[in-house]
Design a protein around this motif. Structure first.
Motif, mmCIF file in Angstrom:
data_model
loop_
_atom_site.group_PDB
_atom_site.id
_atom_site.type_symbol
_atom_site.label_atom_id
_atom_site.label_comp_id
_atom_site.label_asym_id
_atom_site.label_seq_id
_atom_site.Cartn_x
_atom_site.Cartn_y
_atom_site.Cartn_z
ATOM 1 N N THR A 39 -10.367 -7.271 12.556
ATOM 2 C CA THR A 39 -11.542 -8.012 13.003
ATOM 3 C C THR A 39 -12.751 -7.427 12.292
ATOM 4 N N ILE A 40 -13.586 -8.315 11.747
ATOM 5 C CA ILE A 40 -14.772 -7.877 11.013
ATOM 6 C C ILE A 40 -15.960 -8.611 11.604
ATOM 7 N N GLN A 41 -17.056 -7.879 11.821
ATOM 8 C CA GLN A 41 -18.280 -8.498 12.300
ATOM 9 C C GLN A 41 -19.251 -8.570 11.139
ATOM 10 N N LEU A 42 -19.721 -9.781 10.855
ATOM 11 C CA LEU A 42 -20.644 -10.007 9.754
ATOM 12 C C LEU A 42 -22.053 -9.614 10.181
ATOM 13 N N PRO A 43 -22.960 -9.405 9.235
ATOM 14 C CA PRO A 43 -24.331 -9.003 9.583
ATOM 15 C C PRO A 43 -25.063 -10.018 10.450
ATOM 16 N N ASP A 44 -24.709 -11.292 10.381
ATOM 17 C CA ASP A 44 -25.392 -12.291 11.211
ATOM 18 C C ASP A 44 -24.779 -12.389 12.599
ATOM 19 N N GLY A 45 -23.799 -11.583 12.929
ATOM 20 C CA GLY A 45 -23.230 -11.538 14.271
ATOM 21 C C GLY A 45 -21.908 -12.259 14.418
ATOM 22 N N ARG A 46 -21.470 -13.022 13.473
ATOM 23 C CA ARG A 46 -20.193 -13.714 13.581
ATOM 24 C C ARG A 46 -19.049 -12.710 13.458
ATOM 25 N N ILE A 47 -17.958 -13.024 14.115
ATOM 26 C CA ILE A 47 -16.792 -12.155 14.085
ATOM 27 C C ILE A 47 -15.656 -12.931 13.428
ATOM 28 N N ILE A 48 -15.013 -12.305 12.462
ATOM 29 C CA ILE A 48 -13.906 -12.928 11.751
ATOM 30 C C ILE A 48 -12.676 -12.086 11.996
ATOM 31 N N THR A 49 -11.589 -12.768 12.387
ATOM 32 C CA THR A 49 -10.330 -12.075 12.656
ATOM 33 C C THR A 49 -9.278 -12.630 11.714
ATOM 34 N N GLY A 50 -8.457 -11.746 11.169
ATOM 35 C CA GLY A 50 -7.425 -12.210 10.263
ATOM 36 C C GLY A 50 -6.511 -11.073 9.869
ATOM 37 N N TYR A 51 -5.536 -11.427 9.078
ATOM 38 C CA TYR A 51 -4.591 -10.426 8.608
ATOM 39 C C TYR A 51 -5.234 -9.584 7.507
ATOM 40 N N ALA A 52 -4.854 -8.352 7.444
ATOM 41 C CA ALA A 52 -5.356 -7.460 6.409
ATOM 42 C C ALA A 52 -4.622 -7.765 5.103
ATOM 43 N N LEU A 53 -5.355 -7.786 4.073
ATOM 44 C CA LEU A 53 -4.767 -8.035 2.756
ATOM 45 C C LEU A 53 -4.457 -6.704 2.079
ATOM 46 N N ALA A 54 -3.401 -6.712 1.336
ATOM 47 C CA ALA A 54 -3.071 -5.512 0.585
ATOM 48 C C ALA A 54 -4.123 -5.321 -0.496
ATOM 49 N N PRO A 55 -4.528 -4.106 -0.715
ATOM 50 C CA PRO A 55 -5.551 -3.893 -1.747
ATOM 51 C C PRO A 55 -5.015 -4.308 -3.107
ATOM 52 N N ALA A 56 -5.884 -4.892 -3.859
ATOM 53 C CA ALA A 56 -5.504 -5.360 -5.197
ATOM 54 C C ALA A 56 -5.277 -4.163 -6.107
ATOM 55 N N LYS A 57 -4.236 -4.271 -6.900
ATOM 56 C CA LYS A 57 -3.959 -3.188 -7.840
ATOM 57 C C LYS A 57 -4.920 -3.299 -9.017
ATOM 58 N N ALA A 58 -5.318 -2.142 -9.481
ATOM 59 C CA ALA A 58 -6.201 -2.127 -10.648
ATOM 60 C C ALA A 58 -5.398 -2.549 -11.875
ATOM 61 N N PRO A 59 -5.992 -3.367 -12.701
ATOM 62 C CA PRO A 59 -5.259 -3.775 -13.912
ATOM 63 C C PRO A 59 -5.038 -2.575 -14.827
ATOM 64 N N GLU A 60 -3.981 -2.668 -15.595
ATOM 65 C CA GLU A 60 -3.698 -1.595 -16.545
ATOM 66 C C GLU A 60 -4.812 -1.535 -17.577
ATOM 67 N N PRO A 61 -5.144 -0.336 -17.993
ATOM 68 C CA PRO A 61 -6.214 -0.245 -18.997
ATOM 69 C C PRO A 61 -5.769 -0.903 -20.305
ATOM 70 N N VAL A 62 -6.691 -1.580 -20.894
ATOM 71 C CA VAL A 62 -6.413 -2.277 -22.143
ATOM 72 C C VAL A 62 -6.395 -1.251 -23.262
ATOM 73 N N ARG A 63 -5.325 -1.313 -24.052
ATOM 74 C CA ARG A 63 -5.249 -0.402 -25.187
ATOM 75 C C ARG A 63 -6.290 -0.798 -26.215
ATOM 76 N N GLU A 64 -6.892 0.201 -26.784
ATOM 77 C CA GLU A 64 -7.939 -0.067 -27.758
ATOM 78 C C GLU A 64 -7.295 -0.519 -29.067
ATOM 79 N N ARG A 65 -7.699 -1.667 -29.502
ATOM 80 C CA ARG A 65 -7.172 -2.227 -30.742
ATOM 81 C C ARG A 65 -8.316 -2.368 -31.736
ATOM 82 N N PRO A 66 -8.004 -2.325 -33.020
ATOM 83 C CA PRO A 66 -9.083 -2.532 -33.995
ATOM 84 C C PRO A 66 -9.639 -3.944 -33.864
ATOM 85 N N ALA A 67 -10.895 -4.077 -34.177
ATOM 86 C CA ALA A 67 -11.559 -5.371 -34.031
ATOM 87 C C ALA A 67 -10.949 -6.410 -34.979
ATOM 88 N N ILE A 68 -10.585 -5.989 -36.175
ATOM 89 C CA ILE A 68 -10.039 -6.913 -37.166
ATOM 90 C C ILE A 68 -8.733 -6.319 -37.685
#
Length: 149
Positions: A39-68
């Motif tokens: 349950t989350i209460q928003l700053p304007d006073g509304r309350i939202i209830t719902g299932y917790a979402l799994a945290p998003a995984k961070a994307p793998e770092p992009v390997r540095e490739r030459p520009a050309i």
């Protein structure tokens, strides 16, 4: 139709007929565990209830490739070099043609000089002793296919 006067604009009615899309059958996946309810209460006073979402995984770092791509750089440099050499190649072919023409003229000049030298030797007067070449011709007799002088 007058395009400048809005009162005279003609209104045409267009009807759009939507095309129904059949939804794909839903694949039902049973979760391994029932997620927690939050349950989350928003700053304007509304309350939202719902299932917790799994945290998003961070994307793998992009390997540095030459520009050309290095191959593209090499191809471009080769094209620039070829374009720079083309003028020299044209001059080279012109130079070869000029040398060939010069050699041809020198051969003709040598033939003329050598031919003139031979002509002077054959037809020349010498030291003034002879006015020309003297050839003695005797009367020849041919008897039965044999030459007798």
């Amino acid at each position: 139709m007058n395009h400048h006067d809005p009162a005279r604009w003609e209104i045409t009615e267009q009807t759009y007929h939507p095309i129904p899309v059949t939804p794909a059958p839903l694949a039902i996946h049973q979760p391994h565990a029932v997620p927690d309810i939050q349950t989350i209460q928003l700053p304007d006073g509304r309350i939202i209830t719902g299932y917790a979402l799994a945290p998003a995984k961070a994307p793998e770092p992009v390997r540095e490739r030459p520009a050309i791509n290095p191959l593209a750089i090499n191809i471009a440099l080769g094209g620039i070099g070829f374009a720079a050499v083309c003028g020299g190649l044209m001059l080279l072919t012109t130079f070869i043609a000029a040398v060939a023409a010069l050699i041809q003229q020198l051969v003709i000049l040598a033939a003329v000089i050598f031919g003139g030298f031979i002509a002077i030797q054959v037809l020349g007067t010498g030291n003034g002793r002879d006015a020309g070449t003297v050839v003695n011709i005797r009367r020849a007799v041919f008897k039965r296919n044999h030459f007798h002088s």
